[in-house]
Design an enzyme around this catalytic site. Structure first.
Site, PDB file in Angstrom:
ATOM      1  N   SER A 107       0.844  -1.188   0.000  1.00  0.00           N
ATOM      2  CA  SER A 107       0.000   0.000   0.000  1.00  0.00           C
ATOM      3  C   SER A 107       0.883   1.243   0.000  1.00  0.00           C
ATOM      4  CB  SER A 107      -0.873  -0.019   1.253  1.00  0.00           C
ATOM      5  OG  SER A 107      -1.593   1.181   1.319  1.00  0.00           O
ATOM      6  N   GLY A 108       0.593   2.168  -0.880  1.00  0.00           N
ATOM      7  CA  GLY A 108       1.365   3.402  -0.939  1.00  0.00           C
ATOM      8  C   GLY A 108       2.609   3.308  -1.801  1.00  0.00           C
ATOM      9  N   THR A 112      -1.657   2.679  -7.810  1.00  0.00           N
ATOM     10  CA  THR A 112      -2.770   3.400  -8.419  1.00  0.00           C
ATOM     11  C   THR A 112      -2.247   4.509  -9.337  1.00  0.00           C
ATOM     12  OG1 THR A 112      -4.064   2.872  -6.496  1.00  0.00           O
ATOM     13  CG2 THR A 112      -4.915   4.605  -7.893  1.00  0.00           C
ATOM     14  N   ASN A 157      -0.668   5.879   3.028  1.00  0.00           N
ATOM     15  CA  ASN A 157      -1.009   6.525   1.773  1.00  0.00           C
ATOM     16  C   ASN A 157      -2.211   7.429   1.996  1.00  0.00           C
ATOM     17  OD1 ASN A 157      -1.697   7.165  -0.825  1.00  0.00           O
ATOM     18  ND2 ASN A 157      -1.653   5.061  -1.599  1.00  0.00           N
ATOM     19  N   SER A 160      -5.203   5.930  -0.320  1.00  0.00           N
ATOM     20  CA  SER A 160      -5.029   4.482  -0.444  1.00  0.00           C
ATOM     21  C   SER A 160      -6.306   3.834  -0.972  1.00  0.00           C
ATOM     22  CB  SER A 160      -4.689   3.923   0.942  1.00  0.00           C
ATOM     23  OG  SER A 160      -4.552   2.537   0.850  1.00  0.00           O
ATOM     24  N   SER A 161      -6.124   2.993  -2.000  1.00  0.00           N
ATOM     25  CA  SER A 161      -7.286   2.301  -2.552  1.00  0.00           C
ATOM     26  C   SER A 161      -7.673   1.220  -1.556  1.00  0.00           C
ATOM     27  CB  SER A 161      -6.947   1.637  -3.878  1.00  0.00           C
ATOM     28  OG  SER A 161      -6.035   2.415  -4.585  1.00  0.00           O
ATOM     29  N   GLY A 406      -1.298  -4.771  -2.110  1.00  0.00           N
ATOM     30  CA  GLY A 406      -0.150  -5.660  -1.959  1.00  0.00           C
ATOM     31  C   GLY A 406      -0.198  -6.364  -0.613  1.00  0.00           C
ATOM     32  N   GLU A 408       0.015  -7.343   3.054  1.00  0.00           N
ATOM     33  CA  GLU A 408      -0.101  -6.511   4.255  1.00  0.00           C
ATOM     34  C   GLU A 408       0.352  -7.314   5.465  1.00  0.00           C
ATOM     35  OE1 GLU A 408      -3.910  -4.681   4.701  1.00  0.00           O
ATOM     36  OE2 GLU A 408      -3.455  -3.173   3.190  1.00  0.00           O
TER      37      GLU A 408
HETATM   38  N1  LIG Z   1       5.216   8.014  -9.996  1.00  0.00           N
HETATM   39  C1  LIG Z   1       4.918   8.789  -8.967  1.00  0.00           C
HETATM   40  N2  LIG Z   1       5.296  10.081  -8.991  1.00  0.00           N
HETATM   41  C2  LIG Z   1       4.998  10.879  -7.983  1.00  0.00           C
HETATM   42  N3  LIG Z   1       4.337  10.506  -6.867  1.00  0.00           N
HETATM   43  C3  LIG Z   1       3.921   9.240  -6.790  1.00  0.00           C
HETATM   44  C4  LIG Z   1       4.194   8.318  -7.850  1.00  0.00           C
HETATM   45  N4  LIG Z   1       3.672   7.142  -7.484  1.00  0.00           N
HETATM   46  C5  LIG Z   1       3.109   7.323  -6.266  1.00  0.00           C
HETATM   47  N5  LIG Z   1       3.254   8.580  -5.852  1.00  0.00           N
HETATM   48  C6  LIG Z   1       2.790   9.184  -4.568  1.00  0.00           C
HETATM   49  O1  LIG Z   1       2.515   8.137  -3.675  1.00  0.00           O
HETATM   50  C7  LIG Z   1       1.169   8.173  -3.243  1.00  0.00           C
HETATM   51  C8  LIG Z   1       0.642   6.747  -3.124  1.00  0.00           C
HETATM   52  O2  LIG Z   1       0.539   6.171  -4.390  1.00  0.00           O
HETATM   53  P1  LIG Z   1      -0.626   5.170  -4.765  1.00  0.00           P
HETATM   54  O3  LIG Z   1      -0.508   4.914  -6.191  1.00  0.00           O
HETATM   55  O4  LIG Z   1      -1.920   5.688  -4.304  1.00  0.00           O
HETATM   56  O5  LIG Z   1      -0.225   3.909  -3.969  1.00  0.00           O
HETATM   57  P2  LIG Z   1      -0.924   2.495  -3.911  1.00  0.00           P
HETATM   58  O6  LIG Z   1      -2.016   2.521  -4.932  1.00  0.00           O
HETATM   59  O7  LIG Z   1       0.143   1.548  -4.246  1.00  0.00           O
HETATM   60  O8  LIG Z   1      -1.405   2.350  -2.562  1.00  0.00           O
HETATM   61  C9  LIG Z   1       0.442   8.968  -4.278  1.00  0.00           C
HETATM   62  O9  LIG Z   1      -0.662   9.625  -3.736  1.00  0.00           O
HETATM   63  C10 LIG Z   1       1.500   9.936  -4.737  1.00  0.00           C
HETATM   64  O10 LIG Z   1       1.550  11.027  -3.887  1.00  0.00           O
HETATM   65 MG   LIG Z   2      -3.928   2.275  -4.662  1.00  0.00          MG
END
Ligand SMILES: Nc1ncnc2c1ncn2[C@@H]1O[C@H](COP(=O)(O)OP(=O)(O)O)[C@@H](O)[C@H]1O
Ligand SMILES: [Mg+2]
Length: 1073
Positions: A107-108, A112, A157, A160-161, A406, A408
């Protein structure tokens, strides 16, 4: 990015396959760490993309970068999520195959975000038209809606989804997105009623409270502050501690649970975006209103509290809250009130209302909140799908995007973590299935030697969880369903009995003394492929049952609102079978997902978070680099449970590229026929063109052809293998070299094809032109020949007619000569017209043919008359006078005096020669006399014959002779006294004016004038003495002298003119006439 990336690519390798020490986890970590420090967040393992979350905006997601990655060789550009997207898209189009991109990570870690970048890339880089734009915008707009309802701020995050998402994007034969479909998995519904400290409920609650206007808020009976609602204002101690958030104390989290406001989130703005997106996605205003009503009703539900009455039964504290909820959900107030505090039980086929305890009522309330929210989310997804569905029946290819939670591992893990981790086990299985196993099997099938790769097959763990009757899920279900006193603890015991011997399952009771210290009595531990996770059995049964009292379901299913009615269908109540448990449901949906993914060609994005504090380099100064920014322990752990080392090992042992011999030789490209939906292969490009022996055709088997080609390309021994049907290339670089060579060759081929085509086209054009020219010239020659013949024919007729006319021209006009005569007449008249004399002196005239002689003479006369008339009209009075003088001169001198003929051409002086006239002379002339002529003359004395220069002036009455020098009047001869003028017939210029001489008058004057003819003529004209002019021929002129004497002028013929004195007078020598 590429500029910066290539420049910095010295920092680490961009494909971990190229690591020297590829077995070393430390080398692996160092490589991504080095790159991460340089903001190179992407690294490949073969075709798998490893992405490290930068937690900051790096400027390489611009349209410029999207364009850069379009259609380029995967390995040509620095690693990027766009390269994965592009490769997937190209494979889908070129091979007409279904693809999927699996994005996994903690997560984070950026899953996404990565999926959003991929979606954006696919949307921007695919074909487009108005309709496609429409679907693209829907695909993109589905994100903010899903995120509002399905995402929340967690420790790890801010966005976070809290659900798993699989999205299919459908493309038509042109590669344009035409539809989509979303599958959602296991929304974390417990969040609706409870959040860990420092975390939030789903975004939509805060968005609604922050963003809704007063009208909407009052309609939903809400006030603007989240702290008024229990579900958004939780106060509890940190319960969910992950191994990764060990640093919570160091950070500035507000651990009082009141974190409605998050600095990185603007709820108000997001609410506007959600409202807009809902409209774009065609949600009806009624549905949108109902959605917000449901969200509001959940908030109100959270505020429903119970007290205990005397009987120990639960009673709702503030019943008006229920009124609000009933209103918002469109259901009956009494029914809802009753259902929240009672349940119907059936005993002996009799239904009875059993009151609930306060605890049970709270449970029912939360269960209702979770159910309403969860089912609304499902409804939302299915409605989104309706909006994204493409009803066209044509064949479509899809690209699937899986963004799922992912692994946890918290300090205390419950049923949710169990499900999530099971999901990750399944995904790992898939990865193993698709990459490791398939790869090995393929080599074996191809008859290629394979050095076996040691890898851990986690199927054993999957089986432990999901196996029928033996697996944990079934054991749990059994405990949930069986009559009697089933509890979480009996479930634990049951597990110990059934799977106790499984090497990946441990409990306190089963473990040795050392392990016992780490496992509680109510816990069990699973040795996952990614690590050990200890789960607390507390709540497993409840959560698996997901019990919602029937009375509440009934109340909901009788709602007047569409969404609630659809979410709680009446049919569900009628079903006698117990509803599937959450665990079973999840297993079924996961297996379905695996089937979906298995049928596609997968690409992988493996996301890693570098630290647990959402920290970019910007926070550098306050925390030490090693601990926070790139937390090696944390990353090492992720590398392990993502199976990246195993992945790398397989890649290095195996081959990076494989294609069938035919495709390698010809690189067949699949083209879909639009009309028949059948596939047509077209060999558009060919590697075989790189070798003279295989180009343009190779007659032998494709395998042999590839062999020849590889040898020609100088592939080294270990770099490639020839399988039965496929060629395997070990290193990407070998392939790049070939691809590069091919790109160059393609240009050469194109040039050859172009030149041949141009030559052919030119030749074709030339032939066409040549034929045209031949045809034209033949036709033209024909036309010319015809014209010439006609002309000749006409000429012959004319000549014949002419000759006949000529022969009969003297006869009276008749048929034979009419034309000839007309011609003669016409041509004569034309000649006359063109050659008419223009001067009266020109006596010439066109000679007339015999028949026109009379006409000719008349015409000549007429013309002369004409000319004369014209001439006469043009003569001025002065000219006339001058001419009359000339006529007079002619009468006097013509054929009488030498010199006359020469004088004819010279016009006479018309006015006196002014320069000779001195005022003194003019003064001497009588008033009223008009000076008409003057000239310089020489006067010879009558005595002595001295020559004297004189000026002769003629007036209307007299002739004056003045001394040319002093202007004195020497002699005046009035005209009436002039008795004669004598001159000789010779070419001299002497003449005598005869006048009577008396005492007063001087008498005859001997004068010599240069203009003798002119002077005499003027005098004769003015004095009207023309009759008195006497011209003596070869004799002498006698003149008077004073005293009655006479002098004589003798004329002698000679060549030169001279005037000399003689004894008798003057002797004038001059040429004769
Ligand atoms: N490629 C990237 N460039 C800039 N910031 C990113 C990038 N990927 C993730 N982040 C930062 O990390 C945070 C968490 O990413 P996210 O995709 O929501 O994580 P996950 O879906 O894996 O939980 C985002 O809100 C963003 O601020
Ligand atoms: Mg996500």
């Amino acid at each position: 990015m590429e500029g910066a990336l290539t420049a910095r690519d010295r920092v680490g390798v961009q494909d971990l396959v190229l690591l020297e020490d590829y077995q070393s986890e430390t080398a692996f970590l160092n490589n991504i760490k080095k790159r991460f420090k340089e903001k190179l967040i992407y690294t490949y393992i073969g075709s798998v993309l490893v992405s490290v979350n930068p937690y900051q905006q790096l400027g390489f997601y611009t349209p410029y970068h999207m364009e850069k990655y379009q259609g380029v060789n995967f390995y040509e550009m620095p690693p990027h999520v766009y390269a994965i997207a592009d490769n997937t898209y190209r494979s889908m189009r070129n091979e007409s195959s279904n693809q999927c991109i699996l994005i996994s990570g903690e997560s984070g870690s950026g899953k996404t975000e990565a999926s959003k970048y991929i979606l954006q890339y696919l949307s921007v880089c695919s074909a487009s038209n108005e309709q496609v734009e429409y679907i693209k915008s829907r695909l993109l707009q589905s994100n903010p809606v899903l995120e509002a309802f399905g995402n929340a701020k967690t420790h790890r995050n801010d966005n976070s989804s809290r659900f798993g998402k699989y999205m299919d994007i459908e493309f038509d034969y042109r590669g344009a997105p035409v539809g989509g479909h979303i599958l959602n998995y296991l929304l974390e519904r417990s969040r609706v009623v409870h959040q860990a400290s420092g975390e939030r409920n789903f975004h939509i609650f805060y968005q609604l409270l922050e963003g809704a206007d007063d009208v909407l808020l009052s309609r939903l009976m809400l006030t603007k502050s989240p702290d008024k609602y229990a579900y958004t204002n939780q106060v509890s101690s940190p319960k969910y501690n992950s191994i990764a958030i060990l640093y919570d104390n160091d950070l500035k989290y507000t651990i009082d649970g009141k974190c409605a406001k998050v600095s990185s989130i603007c709820d108000r703005r997001d609410f506007v975006a959600v409202q807009k997106a809902l409209k774009v996605l065609d949600f009806s205003p009624k549905n949108i209103d109902e959605l917000f009503c449901i969200v509001a009703s959940v908030l109100h539900l959270g505020n429903v509290t119970f007290t205990q009455n005397e009987d120990g039964h639960a009673v709702v504290e503030r019943q008006h809250e229920i009124q609000k909820i009933a209103n918002l959900l469109g259901c009956q107030y009494e029914q809802l009130l009753q259902a929240l505090t009672h349940r119907t039980i059936e005993a002996n086929k009799e239904k009875m209302q059993s009151p609930l305890t306060v605890e049970q009522a709270l449970y029912a309330r939360d269960a209702l909140s979770k159910a309403i929210y969860g089912r609304m989310f499902d409804w939302l997804v299915s409605n989104l799908n309706r909006s994204l569905t493409n009803k066209d029946l044509m064949r479509k290819n899809v690209i699937g995007l899986l963004d799922i939670y992912g692994f946890e591992i918290f300090k205390s893990n419950s049923f949710e973590q169990f499900c999530i981790n099971f999901c990750n086990e399944k995904l790992q299985q898939l990865f193993i299935e698709l990459t490791l196993k398939q790869e090995q099997e393929e080599y074996r099938a191809e008859g290629i030697e394979w050095e076996p790769v040691e890898y851990f097959n986690n199927k054993i763990i999957c089986d432990l969880v999901e196996e029928r009757h033996q697996g944990i899920i079934d054991i749990l279900d059994e405990e949930c369903l069986r009559p009697g006193d089933a509890s979480d603890n009996t479930f634990l015991t049951k597990m110990e009995e059934t799977v106790g011997k499984h090497p990946h399952f441990i409990t306190h009771a089963l473990g040795n003394s050392k392990l016992r210290k780490t496992i509680g009595y109510e816990e069990f531990r699973l040795v996952h492929y990614a690590g050990e996770v200890t789960y607390s059995v507390k709540g497993f049964l409840d959560k698996n049952n997901d019990l919602l009292y029937r009375d509440l379901k009934v109340a909901m299913s009788e709602s007047k609102h569409d969404i609630i009615k659809q979410a709680f269908p009446v049919t569900e109540l009628a079903r006698l079978k117990r509803p599937e448990t959450v665990g079973s449901q999840f297993r079924t949906s996961l297996n379905r997902l695996m089937d979906i993914l298995m049928s596609k060609e997968p690409s992988y994005v493996r996301c890693i978070k570098p630290n647990d504090a959402k920290m970019s380099g910007k926070h550098f100064s306050i925390v030490s680099y090693n601990t926070y920014r790139f937390d090696e322990t944390l990353v090492r752990h992720q590398v392990k449970y993502l199976g990246l080392m195993e992945n790398l090992r397989v890649r290095r042992a195996g081959f990076a590229y494989r294609r069938t011999h035919e495709i390698f030789l010809n690189r067949l490209v699949l083209i879909q026929s639009v009309q028949s939906y059948t596939h047509v292969y077209t060999d558009v490009t060919r590697y075989k063109s790189l070798c003279p022996s295989t180009w343009p055709h190779y007659d032998g088997s494709p395998r042999k052809g590839v062999d020849v080609l590889c040898k020609y390309l100088d592939y080294k021994e270990g770099e490639y293998r020839l399988g039965k049907t496929k060629v395997f290339i070990r290193f990407p670089r070998t392939l790049f070299a070939t691809e590069d060579a091919f790109q160059i060759r393609k240009h050469e081929l194109a040039t050859i094809i172009q030149s041949v085509f141009r030559g052919w086209r030119q030749k074709k054009m030339f032939m066409k032109m040549r034929d045209a020219v031949t045809l034209l010239s033949a036709q033209w020659k024909k036309v010319l020949a015809i014209r010439l013949r006609e002309k000749r024919k006409k000429a012959t007729v004319n000549i014949r007619k002419f000759i006949l006319g000529f022969m009969t021209r003297l006869q009276p006009r008749c048929a034979e000569n009419t034309e000839f005569l007309d011609y003669v007449r016409y041509s004569y008249l034309m000649r006359v017209k063109n050659h008419l004399p223009t001067s009266v002196l020109d006596k010439s005239f066109e000679h007339a043919p015999a028949a026109l002689e009379e006409t000719g003479a008349l015409l000549q006369k007429l013309n002369m008359k004409n000319l004369t008339l014209k001439y006469v009209k043009s003569v001025t009075p002065q000219r006339k006078a001058a001419m009359e003088e000339k006529v007079l001169a002619s009468a006097i001198f013509r054929e009488k005096k030498k010199g006359y003929d020469e004088s004819v051409g010279n016009p006479f002086q018309e006015k006196p020669r002014v320069e000779q006239l001195k005022p003194k002379m003019l003064a001497m002339i009588d008033a009223g006399e008009q000076t008409l002529y003057s000239c310089s003359v020489t006067k010879y004395d009558r005595h002595g014959y001295h020559p004297r220069p004189r000026t002769l002036i003629l007036t209307s009455t007299a002739t004056y002779l003045f001394d040319a020098k002093d202007g004195k009047l020497k002699q005046k001869i009035p005209h009436q006294e002039l008795t004669g003028i004598s001159t000789s017939s010779l070419g001299d210029n002497v003449f005598v004016l005869h006048a009577p001489s008396d005492k007063k008058e001087k008498g005859d004057a001997i004068v010599q004038s240069t203009f003798v003819i002119e002077t005499i003529t003027k005098l004769a004209s003015i004095a009207k003495k023309d009759k008195e002019v006497k011209i003596v021929e070869n004799s002498s002129i006698v003149h008077d002298m004073a005293g009655g004497k006479h002098g004589r002028i003798d004329y002698v013929v000679g060549n030169d003119v001279s005037v000399t004195k003689s004894k008798t007078g003057l002797v004038v020598v001059a040429p004769a006439r």
